[in-house]
Design a protein around this motif. Structure first.
Motif, PDB file in Angstrom:
ATOM      1  N   MET A   1      27.112  48.939  54.195  1.00 23.95           N
ATOM      2  CA  MET A   1      26.302  49.815  54.827  1.00 23.95           C
ATOM      3  C   MET A   1      25.405  49.233  55.849  1.00 23.95           C
ATOM      4  N   LYS A   2      24.930  49.968  56.869  1.00 27.15           N
ATOM      5  CA  LYS A   2      24.188  49.511  57.966  1.00 27.15           C
ATOM      6  C   LYS A   2      22.735  50.424  57.909  1.00 27.15           C
ATOM      7  N   VAL A   3      21.682  49.959  57.958  1.00 28.45           N
ATOM      8  CA  VAL A   3      20.465  50.474  57.694  1.00 28.45           C
ATOM      9  C   VAL A   3      19.798  50.176  58.855  1.00 28.45           C
ATOM     10  N   VAL A   4      19.067  51.065  59.699  1.00 31.66           N
ATOM     11  CA  VAL A   4      17.804  50.540  60.708  1.00 31.66           C
ATOM     12  C   VAL A   4      16.814  51.051  60.123  1.00 31.66           C
ATOM     13  N   SER A   5      15.742  49.977  60.121  1.00 26.83           N
ATOM     14  CA  SER A   5      14.372  50.279  59.874  1.00 26.83           C
ATOM     15  C   SER A   5      13.548  50.403  61.044  1.00 26.83           C
ATOM     16  N   ILE A   6      12.683  51.499  61.191  1.00 25.49           N
ATOM     17  CA  ILE A   6      11.629  51.480  62.280  1.00 25.49           C
ATOM     18  C   ILE A   6      10.261  51.386  61.882  1.00 25.49           C
ATOM     19  N   VAL A   7       9.602  50.561  62.455  1.00 29.74           N
ATOM     20  CA  VAL A   7       8.232  50.272  61.923  1.00 29.74           C
ATOM     21  C   VAL A   7       7.514  49.956  63.309  1.00 29.74           C
ATOM     22  N   THR A  26      22.390  41.113  49.859  1.00 29.96           N
ATOM     23  CA  THR A  26      23.036  42.121  49.403  1.00 29.96           C
ATOM     24  C   THR A  26      24.226  42.445  50.038  1.00 29.96           C
ATOM     25  N   GLY A  27      24.394  41.724  51.331  1.00 24.68           N
ATOM     26  CA  GLY A  27      25.830  41.973  52.060  1.00 24.68           C
ATOM     27  C   GLY A  27      25.596  43.471  53.073  1.00 24.68           C
ATOM     28  N   HIS A  28      24.520  44.145  52.921  1.00 30.76           N
ATOM     29  CA  HIS A  28      24.248  45.205  53.689  1.00 30.76           C
ATOM     30  C   HIS A  28      23.704  44.541  55.183  1.00 30.76           C
ATOM     31  N   THR A  29      23.799  45.481  56.239  1.00 32.82           N
ATOM     32  CA  THR A  29      23.432  45.040  57.389  1.00 32.82           C
ATOM     33  C   THR A  29      21.827  45.934  57.500  1.00 32.82           C
ATOM     34  N   HIS A  30      20.779  45.139  57.772  1.00 29.22           N
ATOM     35  CA  HIS A  30      19.596  45.679  57.847  1.00 29.22           C
ATOM     36  C   HIS A  30      18.853  45.176  59.245  1.00 29.22           C
ATOM     37  N   ARG A  31      18.867  46.139  59.952  1.00 27.99           N
ATOM     38  CA  ARG A  31      18.412  46.024  61.576  1.00 27.99           C
ATOM     39  C   ARG A  31      16.831  46.332  61.383  1.00 27.99           C
ATOM     40  N   ILE A  32      16.071  45.878  62.237  1.00 25.07           N
ATOM     41  CA  ILE A  32      14.541  46.025  62.336  1.00 25.07           C
ATOM     42  C   ILE A  32      14.169  46.359  63.584  1.00 25.07           C
ATOM     43  N   PHE A  58      14.846  44.817  67.574  1.00 24.78           N
ATOM     44  CA  PHE A  58      14.652  45.199  68.986  1.00 24.78           C
ATOM     45  C   PHE A  58      13.171  45.255  68.898  1.00 24.78           C
ATOM     46  N   HIS A  59      12.758  45.062  70.143  1.00 21.00           N
ATOM     47  CA  HIS A  59      11.095  45.286  70.153  1.00 21.00           C
ATOM     48  C   HIS A  59      11.022  46.027  71.403  1.00 21.00           C
ATOM     49  N   LEU A  60      10.191  47.230  71.295  1.00 19.27           N
ATOM     50  CA  LEU A  60      10.450  48.385  72.173  1.00 19.27           C
ATOM     51  C   LEU A  60       8.984  48.072  73.271  1.00 19.27           C
ATOM     52  N   GLY A  61       7.927  47.391  72.519  1.00 23.11           N
ATOM     53  CA  GLY A  61       6.902  46.950  73.421  1.00 23.11           C
ATOM     54  C   GLY A  61       6.065  48.006  73.920  1.00 23.11           C
ATOM     55  N   VAL A  62       5.803  49.457  73.155  1.00 24.56           N
ATOM     56  CA  VAL A  62       5.482  50.343  73.555  1.00 24.56           C
ATOM     57  C   VAL A  62       3.721  50.497  73.852  1.00 24.56           C
ATOM     58  N   LEU A  82      19.161  53.546  68.809  1.00 25.02           N
ATOM     59  CA  LEU A  82      20.121  54.202  67.569  1.00 25.02           C
ATOM     60  C   LEU A  82      21.498  54.664  68.015  1.00 25.02           C
ATOM     61  N   GLU A  83      21.536  54.946  69.365  1.00 27.91           N
ATOM     62  CA  GLU A  83      22.882  55.325  69.828  1.00 27.91           C
ATOM     63  C   GLU A  83      23.977  54.233  69.666  1.00 27.91           C
TER      64      GLU A  83
END
Ligand code: UD1
Length: 361
Positions: A1-7, A26-32, A58-62, A82-83
């Motif tokens: 499972m791949k999960v992207v957390s947005i903070v 856990t073996g899952h992929t967790h991207r931040i 990823f750092h969007l620097g907004v 996300l794409e």
């Protein structure tokens, strides 16, 4: 499972601390993804280091801006991330502009969206957080709710089928940090000169737009804190410092001792050593409750209604309109004698979040 957390903001980093730890191994992929809404190192980098969170992928620097400009800039920057990632779940946290931007980017790309801390309501439509959380809940495919009260709000809005009660991940982090702080015995927070950890003092924070942006309102609140009979340690959020300067108001007056924003561990230590808390922060109201310190909330309503039981938390929207003796005794009241209830879970919510994401993918 791949999960992207947005903070993007400090309270989201605390929640991410619990989630990142639950994903580790856990073996899952967790991207931040960090939107950059909070960019001061004391509100951001310090929390990654302290809570052992892997650096953002990823750092969007907004950065700062009006609500529309800030949210729009995040949305534009999130789309390509996300794409390219196309995760099994996009996970958004709480109620900030980073939350709604993440939610919109995910749903518009037909990516499954989970909302952590779903179902909270203040019913105050003037709060930006209220718009953000209501809209995010209605966008999301999976609503991860912290409390029974949150589940009831979701059911009333027709969202029961998508909702699962997982408990509160902030409890995980708060208890973990409390145990580390108390490991050596007594909490020993770094305190400003003139504040003695052995004598009664209070911890205060103020940052909500409704309290900081109007000069008269902010002056009244600072005046009320300044008039308290014990020292008030005030870690000043950048919004508070910026608005006080703009309005020509001094924060360090009377009982108030101003300090920079604290690392999480120092905040927990300060609350544990204190007589009580004064705040407009949702997170701190709950932390005071979990750490068994009385809280006085400088707002007319709270999303965390369970904290009001037995007077652990008391709402005082207008301390300046209160009788002076009553204000002083409310703010310095001792903790209730009754045993605290446990509405916020057992400190294992983050592991439940991972399991629920696995089950619903
Ligand atoms: C945001 C969230 C709020 C959350 C809070 C926690 C929204 C609408 N609000 O409020 O729900 O409780 O984070 O802290 O998303 N600033 C800095 N440095 C920073 C960040 C902000 O100096 O790193 C100053 C700027 O003057 C900025 C102002 O604070 O204009 C407001 O920042 P913003 O991110 O818009 O909202 P917060 O008040 O931090």
């Amino acid at each position: 499972m791949k999960v992207v957390s947005i903070v993007g903001t400090r309270p989201q980093l605390v929640k991410l601390g619990a989630i990142a730890r639950a994903f580790a191994g856990t073996g899952h992929t967790h991207r931040i993804v960090h939107t950059g809404q909070h960019y001061d190192s004391r509100l951001s980098d310090a929390f990654f280091a302290e809570l052992g969170i892997p650096a953002p992928d990823f750092h969007l620097g907004v950065g700062s801006g009006s609500h529309g400009a800030q949210t729009g800039a995040m949305l534009a920057a999130l789309d390509p991330v996300l794409e390219a990632e196309r995760p099994d779940w996009v996970l958004v946290y709480g109620d900030t502009n980073s939350t709604i931007a993440g939610a919109l980017s995910a749903v518009k790309q037909h990516l499954p969206l989970a909302h952590l801390e779903a179902g909270l309501r203040s019913f105050n439509r003037r709060m930006p957080e209220e718009h953000n959380r209501v809209m995010t809940d209605h966008c999301a495919d999976l609503l991860l709710a912290p409390t029974e009260e949150a589940m009831r709000h979701l059911a009333r809005e027709g969202l029961a089928e998508r909702a699962v009660r997982v408990g509160d991940v902030m409890t995980d982090v708060c208890f973990h940090t409390r145990d580390a702080v108390l490991d050596g015995g007594r909490a020993r927070p770094p305190l400003p000169d003139g504040v003695d950890a052995a004598a009664p003092f209070l911890v205060a924070t103020l940052h909500r737009a409704e309290n900081t942006d109007d000069p008269d309102r902010l002056a009244a609140l600072i005046g009320a804190l300044a008039d308290l009979p014990v020292p008030v340690v005030l870690p000043a959020h950048p919004r508070l410092a910026a608005k006080a300067e703009e309005h020509g108001l001094k924060l360090a007056v009377g009982a108030v001792a101003v300090v920079p924003p604290l690392p999480y561990r120092d905040l927990v230590a300060a609350v544990l050593a204190s007589r009580g808390v004064l705040t407009d922060s949702g997170g701190l109201q709950k932390e005071a409750f979990l750490l068994e310190r009385p809280c006085t909330t400088l707002r007319a309503e709270t999303e965390w209604v369970e904290t009001l039981d037995d007077g652990w938390n008391v709402l005082v929207p207008h301390p300046e309109g209160m009788d002076r003796a009553q204000w002083r005794s409310t703010a310095t009241r001792p903790a209730p004698r009754s045993a605290r209830t446990e509405p916020y879970g057992d400190g294992r919510a983050a592991r439940r979040v991972v399991s629920v994401l696995e089950e619903h993918r």
